[in-house]
Design an enzyme around this catalytic site. Structure first.
Site, short mmCIF file in Angstrom:
data_model
loop_
_atom_site.label_atom_id
_atom_site.label_comp_id
_atom_site.label_asym_id
_atom_site.label_seq_id
_atom_site.Cartn_x
_atom_site.Cartn_y
_atom_site.Cartn_z
N LYS A 106 17.92 -0.90 25.26
CA LYS A 106 19.38 -0.84 25.39
C LYS A 106 19.93 -0.13 24.17
CE LYS A 106 22.53 -2.49 28.32
NZ LYS A 106 22.34 -2.78 29.75
N ASP A 146 26.14 2.11 30.90
CA ASP A 146 26.53 0.70 30.81
C ASP A 146 28.05 0.70 30.62
OD1 ASP A 146 25.33 -2.14 30.64
OD2 ASP A 146 26.60 -2.08 28.87
#
Ligand code: NAD
Length: 418
Positions: A106, A146
């Site tokens: 991430k 995201d």
């Protein structure tokens, strides 16, 4: 958000809860609770007025035992190193629970994107892509969108990477626009898996999704698509919210109309079908059948959880419940479909996009949706099997048991070296 629980500590607690059902060395469990590496970097870029500014950015590569690191890039002022570490760990277990051949990663930039022009955002994104270049790649680490990032940013990252590497590598990133190598069905994929898992859990409980009342916190990509698809199944979307507040109508909203209104005005507030304007906390504690937190982590802490009246919570967001809230909802027999399964549609169709990029072949939207349906339903069935076999206290622990066992198997089969 309601609570300042550290999401990385929440992740570690979730792994500890599941480890009671797993036969593994403490040393290996420690590996499963911490990232392999974290890049923390400065992005220095030129503003439109010629001045220079520096932003903090991160990329955490949590675990690559099952395949390339995989996970989104978030633009948000609340991004921290620990948040990125937690989100990257959740990606590992998400990919494992739906059994796609990826590890977890991430990234994020500590930024409020609304404060920057499109040209500035492009320079920032290309600066980040330049920093990421040595550690990403089709077989190394594959980022995706995201919160506050989408096709535009993914196209810039792909272009920067390909230009610097003097190659074509569309599979270096997913969530691209179709003409840049994106997949049909990707934009709707996260909301679609939320819909599928909601439908499956009601079915498991012997109830119909048709006619259920639904409240959605966070009417962005994941929340609005879930609402639309649930409405198509006959559910009644009675409340929705975004960062500026919520709206309520016990007779239900037209989910597509509310989305169009938000796109036009920037907010769901003020929609003319609203009987009442409500706060986000009011929304979370409404007497509904299904609650979908689809904003950010820590939306529901133990205190709010005490007031939650929904029978089922399906986590569209990553980490929307604090561990304390999880305990309260387990105690009140509220069914919680965990994020690592409920929102796994996004990464699953990212995987399909990557497969199509590697094959240089495109699937139809129908094929994408059919394959997604199969993956999520299989994963849901596997989760229920684990829940019943191990008699875990809730579905989250069952999901972690399934996922951790898969990661452990891959690690053990690889062996330790040297
Ligand atoms: P998004 O930016 O499209 O939407 C987020 C929405 O949440 C916005 O409408 C925003 O106004 C709202 N919001 C922000 N703060 C809020 C608050 N305090 N209260 C109520 N609403 C608030 O983002 P998204 O892509 O829909 O992501 C939402 C969540 O889903 C995140 O946790 C993300 O990690 C998760 N998720 C998204 C995907 C995906 O493919 N988009 C995949 C997996 C998980």
């Amino acid at each position: 958000m309601a609570n300042e629980a550290n999401p990385f500590e929440s992740l570690q607690e979730q792994i500890d809860d599941a480890s009671a059902y797993i036969d593994a060395d403490d040393g290996v469990l420690e590996r499963l609770k911490n990232p392999e590496r974290v890049l923390e970097t400065n992005l220095t870029f030129e503003r439109d007025d010629g001045s220079l500014e520096t932003l903090r950015a991160f990329r955490s590569q949590f675990n690559g035992d099952r395949g390339p690191y995989k996970g989104g890039i978030r633009y948000h002022p609340g991004v921290t190193r620990d948040e990125v570490k937690a989100l990257s760990g959740w990606m590992v277990y998400k990919c494992a629970v739906v059994d796609i051949p990826y590890g977890g990663g991430k990234g994020g930039i500590e930024i409020d994107p609304e404060q920057y022009s499109e040209d500035e955002l492009e320079r920032i994104t290309r600066a980040f892509a330049t920093e990421l270049r040595p550690i990403i790649g089709e077989d190394r680490d594959v980022p995706a969108p995201d919160v506050n990032t989408g096709q535009r940013e993914m196209n810039w990252i792909k272009d920067t990477y390909e230009t610097l590497e003097n190659t074509t590598a569309p599979g270096v990133i997913t969530g691209k626009a179709i003409d840049s190598g994106g997949s049909e069905g990707r934009v709707e994929a996260t909301g679609r898996s939320v819909m599928i898992t909601a439908r499956e859990v009601f079915d498991y409980l012997g109830e119909q999704i048709e006619g259920t009342s639904v409240a959605v916190q966070g009417y962005g990509n994941a929340g609005s698509v879930a609402a639309k698809l649930l409405e198509d199944l006959g559910a009644n979307i009675v409340a929705v919210s975004d960062s500026s507040g919520g709206i309520y109508n016990p007779r239900g909203f037209d989910a597509r109309d509310v989305k169009a209104f938000k796109t036009e005005t920037g907010s769901v507030s003020g929609h003319d079908e609203a009987v009442e304007e409500i706060s986000n906390e009011d929304l979370l504690t409404l007497d509904v059948d299904l609650l979908i937190p689809a904003a950010l982590e820590n939306a529901i802490d133990a205190e709010i959880a005490e007031e939650v009246q929904a029978d089922v919570v399906v986590e569209a967001a990553n980490g929307p419940l604090t561990p304390g809230a999880d305990d309260v909802l387990t105690g009140s027999n509220t069914w919680v479909v965990p994020d690592i399964l409920a929102n796994a549609g996004g990464v699953t169709v990212s995987y399909f996009e990557w497969v199509q990029n590697r094959q240089r072949f495109s699937w139809t939207e129908e094929r994408v949706n059919d394959e997604l349906e199969a993956v999520i339903c299989d994963a849901f069935d596997g989760l229920i099997d684990a829940y019943e076999e191990h008699d875990t206290p809730n579905l989250r622990t069952a999901a972690y048991v399934v996922a951790i066992e898969r990661v452990l198997d891959a690690f053990e089969q690889g062996g330790t070296w040297p």
